[in-house]
Enzyme design. Structure first.
Site, PDB file in Angstrom:
ATOM      1  N   LYS A 147      72.148   2.407  14.484  1.00 27.76           N
ATOM      2  CA  LYS A 147      71.896   1.675  13.235  1.00 27.76           C
ATOM      3  C   LYS A 147      72.903   2.100  12.168  1.00 27.76           C
ATOM      4  O   LYS A 147      73.486   1.251  11.483  1.00 27.76           O
ATOM      5  CB  LYS A 147      70.473   1.942  12.733  1.00 27.76           C
ATOM      6  CG  LYS A 147      69.403   1.211  13.527  1.00 27.76           C
ATOM      7  CD  LYS A 147      68.005   1.722  13.212  1.00 27.76           C
ATOM      8  CE  LYS A 147      66.981   1.081  14.145  1.00 27.76           C
ATOM      9  NZ  LYS A 147      65.640   1.688  14.046  1.00 27.76           N
ATOM     10  N   ASP A 164      62.036  -3.257   7.328  1.00 28.37           N
ATOM     11  CA  ASP A 164      61.277  -3.316   8.576  1.00 28.37           C
ATOM     12  C   ASP A 164      60.147  -4.345   8.499  1.00 28.37           C
ATOM     13  O   ASP A 164      59.521  -4.661   9.513  1.00 28.37           O
ATOM     14  CB  ASP A 164      60.635  -1.945   8.828  1.00 28.37           C
ATOM     15  CG  ASP A 164      61.209  -1.255  10.040  1.00 28.37           C
ATOM     16  OD1 ASP A 164      61.856  -1.920  10.865  1.00 28.37           O
ATOM     17  OD2 ASP A 164      60.990  -0.035  10.159  1.00 28.37           O
ATOM     18  N   GLN A 223      61.979   5.598  10.851  1.00 30.29           N
ATOM     19  CA  GLN A 223      61.919   5.380  12.300  1.00 30.29           C
ATOM     20  C   GLN A 223      60.539   5.765  12.833  1.00 30.29           C
ATOM     21  O   GLN A 223      60.024   6.846  12.547  1.00 30.29           O
ATOM     22  CB  GLN A 223      63.019   6.206  12.994  1.00 30.29           C
ATOM     23  CG  GLN A 223      63.151   5.971  14.483  1.00 30.29           C
ATOM     24  CD  GLN A 223      63.641   4.563  14.843  1.00 30.29           C
ATOM     25  OE1 GLN A 223      64.365   3.926  14.098  1.00 30.29           O
ATOM     26  NE2 GLN A 223      63.222   4.079  15.993  1.00 30.29           N
TER      27      GLN A 223
END
Ligand code: GUN
Length: 297
Positions: free
Chosen positions: A55, A122, A99
């Site tokens: 990422k 997200d 994460q």
């Protein structure tokens, strides 16, 4: 018998990345700064570390700023919440991604809830989830949005198609169902308690498998001509002693005899998740600057 087509998610993701890169250049001209993505990694899970690294690499490659925050597995809830608050207030940061999964002693939902919804790349906060359910514009989870992009690229208008989503997770299943509903599909959400899953799957023009069970969806479950999106990433022992390989939730080789098209694992949905994260970061940056959403993304 004609075999189905393998959907090249990597190639499609590359196109999305190219558009994001062009959008970033325009944003920098208008805003006088780069979009920024902060990624928080707690603990030492090797798979999570790999995702976070790729990422960060892609963020920089597309001309954005990457901020990485690595914290030990034994970090306290308060300390992690303080980090999120700090990132909420950091003007360089447009997107915050924590994460998942977090170590068991941490309250994952409380951490996610602390993220400023405007920076929720997200799409997991209650505000983002609510906006999606209401059909309002907002940030949408990356994997389902990437899956929808692939479906629209394959099928065009999805109106009236029957879709089954296998899995009801917050990260994939539920938002995927909302997105398909938004495209006027007739949507069924199946899960581990669903009775006669094979028949439920067999009725669907579109199958999205997101259960995390290696090759659980068998080839003959697939309706002839259906389009299959395999979200599963399962590591299993390979034929060669001591080696492992990645497989999806669908028995791909079998399914190809029935489906019109299917995403492979790896190289299907996986690359789209990162591409959409980049897209979401650029989108969040535009919203924060009061600019209209980037076009064509
Ligand atoms: N872990 C696996 N997939 C994801 C994702 O899309 N977002 C976050 N935050 N964690 C993940």
């Amino acid at each position: 018998m004609t075999l189905g087509k393998i959907i090249d998610g990597k190639a499609f993701a590359a196109k999305v990345q190219e558009k994001v890169g062009a959008g970033v250049a325009k944003f920098v001209e208008k805003a006088g700064r780069k979009p920024g993505l902060a990624v928080v990694l707690v603990g030492e899970d090797p798979a999570s570390a790999v995702y976070v690294r790729s990422k960060a690499k892609m963020t920089v490659q597309l001309g954005m700023e990457s901020f990485e925050y690595k914290r030990p597995a034994n970090i306290g809830q308060d300390e992690l919440m303080e980090l999120v608050e700090e990132l909420n207030g950091d003007p360089r940061v447009d997107g915050i991604l924590v994460q998942l999964p977090l170590p068991k002693h941490l309250d994952e939902q409380a951490v996610v809830n602390a993220i400023n919804p405007d920076k929720d790349v997200d799409g997991l906060t209650p505000i983002s989830t609510g906006r999606l359910a209401l059909g309002l514009p907002g940030l949408v989870p990356c994997t389902p949005l990437g899956s929808l992009m692939l479906l629209k690229d394959q099928l065009g208008d999805l109106t009236g198609k029957t879709a089954v989503v296998i899995g009801r997770s917050i990260l994939v299943g539920k938002p995927m169902a909302q997105l398909l509903l938004g495209e006027n599909c007739t949507v069924t959400i199946a899960h581990s308690r669903t009775k006669d899953l094979a028949s439920v799957v067999h009725a669907a023009d579109i199958v999205v498998a997101a259960v995390g069970r290696p090759e659980m969806v068998k080839g003959d479950w697939i309706k002839p001509g259906a389009t299959v999106i395999d979200v599963g990433i399962n590591r299993v022992p390979a034929a060669e002693e001591g080696k492992t390989k990645l497989v999806g939730d669908v028995a791909t080789a079998e399914a190809l005899a029935h489906a019109a098209a299917i995403t492979p694992v790896p190289g299907g949905v996986g690359p789209m998740t990162i591409a959409v994260l980049m897209r979401n970061t650029l989108y969040a940056a535009h919203l924060r600057e009061g600019l209209p959403a980037p076009e064509g993304l």
